[in-house]
Design a protein around this motif. Structure first.
Motif, PDB file in Angstrom:
ATOM      1  N   ASN A 186       0.799  -1.218   0.000  1.00 23.28           N
ATOM      2  CA  ASN A 186       0.000   0.000   0.000  1.00 23.28           C
ATOM      3  C   ASN A 186       0.834   1.273   0.000  1.00 23.28           C
ATOM      4  O   ASN A 186       0.317   2.352  -0.205  1.00 23.28           O
ATOM      5  CB  ASN A 186      -0.966   0.004   1.184  1.00 23.28           C
ATOM      6  N   GLU A 206       2.133   2.980   2.389  1.00 20.28           N
ATOM      7  CA  GLU A 206       1.859   3.922   3.475  1.00 20.28           C
ATOM      8  C   GLU A 206       3.135   4.476   4.099  1.00 20.28           C
ATOM      9  O   GLU A 206       3.157   5.607   4.550  1.00 20.28           O
ATOM     10  CB  GLU A 206       0.989   3.273   4.555  1.00 20.28           C
ATOM     11  N   ARG A 227       4.293   7.412   2.050  1.00 21.66           N
ATOM     12  CA  ARG A 227       3.451   8.571   2.356  1.00 21.66           C
ATOM     13  C   ARG A 227       3.858   9.197   3.691  1.00 21.66           C
ATOM     14  O   ARG A 227       3.963  10.412   3.812  1.00 21.66           O
ATOM     15  CB  ARG A 227       1.981   8.156   2.401  1.00 21.66           C
ATOM     16  N   GLU A 231       6.316   0.729  -7.758  1.00 24.92           N
ATOM     17  CA  GLU A 231       5.408   0.803  -6.606  1.00 24.92           C
ATOM     18  C   GLU A 231       5.517   2.156  -5.905  1.00 24.92           C
ATOM     19  O   GLU A 231       4.511   2.783  -5.572  1.00 24.92           O
ATOM     20  CB  GLU A 231       5.747  -0.319  -5.628  1.00 24.92           C
ATOM     21  N   SER A 289       4.075   4.992  -8.055  1.00 30.28           N
ATOM     22  CA  SER A 289       2.615   4.961  -8.014  1.00 30.28           C
ATOM     23  C   SER A 289       2.097   5.647  -6.752  1.00 30.28           C
ATOM     24  O   SER A 289       1.159   6.449  -6.805  1.00 30.28           O
ATOM     25  CB  SER A 289       2.132   3.516  -8.078  1.00 30.28           C
ATOM     26  N   GLU A 290       2.705   5.346  -5.621  1.00 33.95           N
ATOM     27  CA  GLU A 290       2.288   5.978  -4.363  1.00 33.95           C
ATOM     28  C   GLU A 290       2.600   7.469  -4.372  1.00 33.95           C
ATOM     29  O   GLU A 290       1.806   8.276  -3.899  1.00 33.95           O
ATOM     30  CB  GLU A 290       2.968   5.305  -3.175  1.00 33.95           C
ATOM     31  N   GLU A 307       2.650   9.422  -6.953  1.00 34.26           N
ATOM     32  CA  GLU A 307       1.653  10.078  -7.802  1.00 34.26           C
ATOM     33  C   GLU A 307       0.340  10.260  -7.055  1.00 34.26           C
ATOM     34  O   GLU A 307      -0.326  11.277  -7.210  1.00 34.26           O
ATOM     35  CB  GLU A 307       1.453   9.300  -9.096  1.00 34.26           C
ATOM     36  N   ASN A 308      -0.038   9.287  -6.231  1.00 28.81           N
ATOM     37  CA  ASN A 308      -1.248   9.432  -5.415  1.00 28.81           C
ATOM     38  C   ASN A 308      -1.104  10.592  -4.439  1.00 28.81           C
ATOM     39  O   ASN A 308      -2.037  11.361  -4.241  1.00 28.81           O
ATOM     40  CB  ASN A 308      -1.548   8.148  -4.641  1.00 28.81           C
ATOM     41  N   ILE A 309       0.061  10.722  -3.833  1.00 27.89           N
ATOM     42  CA  ILE A 309       0.313  11.838  -2.916  1.00 27.89           C
ATOM     43  C   ILE A 309       0.282  13.145  -3.695  1.00 27.89           C
ATOM     44  O   ILE A 309      -0.296  14.129  -3.256  1.00 27.89           O
ATOM     45  CB  ILE A 309       1.674  11.670  -2.207  1.00 27.89           C
ATOM     46  N   VAL A 341      -1.314  13.870  -6.502  1.00 22.03           N
ATOM     47  CA  VAL A 341      -2.665  14.217  -6.937  1.00 22.03           C
ATOM     48  C   VAL A 341      -3.425  14.893  -5.802  1.00 22.03           C
ATOM     49  O   VAL A 341      -4.098  15.895  -5.989  1.00 22.03           O
ATOM     50  CB  VAL A 341      -3.415  12.953  -7.430  1.00 22.03           C
ATOM     51  N   GLN A 342      -3.285  14.379  -4.583  1.00 21.66           N
ATOM     52  CA  GLN A 342      -3.960  14.980  -3.439  1.00 21.66           C
ATOM     53  C   GLN A 342      -3.387  16.354  -3.118  1.00 21.66           C
ATOM     54  O   GLN A 342      -4.085  17.230  -2.656  1.00 21.66           O
ATOM     55  CB  GLN A 342      -3.835  14.078  -2.210  1.00 21.66           C
ATOM     56  N   THR A 357       2.262  14.203 -12.630  1.00 21.65           N
ATOM     57  CA  THR A 357       3.112  13.051 -12.866  1.00 21.65           C
ATOM     58  C   THR A 357       4.446  13.222 -12.153  1.00 21.65           C
ATOM     59  O   THR A 357       5.042  14.286 -12.187  1.00 21.65           O
ATOM     60  CB  THR A 357       3.360  12.883 -14.375  1.00 21.65           C
TER      61      THR A 357
END
Length: 137
Positions: free
Chosen positions: A31, A33, A36, A81, A84-85, A87-89, A91-92, A97
């Motif tokens: 995940n 985490e 993050r 991996e 990907s994480e 990019e999630n951070i 976006v928020q 990218t």
């Protein structure tokens, strides 16, 4: 098989740069985490591939300004991996990218070497670093 991500932190201002590095090994999980958590815990963090020369340039520029950035070096087997994480951070936090080396300032994606250099040359970098508490001047 779990890979490792190493993180070198430079918090001790009284020693030389080589002496102040304290490696931290993080076990990555599916995940992400922990990635993050590392991004959110540090005012400035430089994330790059292990041994990346551009990561070194960004780090040296920030050190020259008086900022002690955390440095997260990623192994090749965990790169997808972690990206990907990240990019999630991003976006928020309003980012996009992620390309390595990636610099996160105040928990948000700031950009890469080109953005750091451009904001430094234009004089905008120091106020941004002061705003997030990375500089006390």
């Amino acid at each position: 098989m779990q890979g490792t991500i190493s993180c070198a932190r430079n918090y001790n201002m009284t020693t030389t740069v080589g002496e102040s590095l304290r490696p931290l090994s993080l076990k990555t999980q599916g995940n992400g985490e922990r990635v993050r958590m590392v991004v959110e815990e540090n005012a400035v963090i430089v994330i790059g591939r292990r041994g990346c020369c551009m990561c070194h340039v960004v780090r040296r520029l920030l050190l020259g300004l008086g900022v002690n950035p955390a440095v997260l070096e990623i192994d090749e087997e965990r790169e997808d991996e972690v990206l990907s994480e990240l990019e999630n951070i991003g976006v928020q936090g309003g980012g996009g990218t992620v390309k390595l080396p990636a610099v996160y300032v105040g928990g948000r994606l700031f950009g890469g070497l080109d953005r750091v250099m451009a904001t430094h040359i234009s004089g905008e970098l120091v106020p941004i670093l002061k705003e997030v508490g990375a500089l006390w001047l």
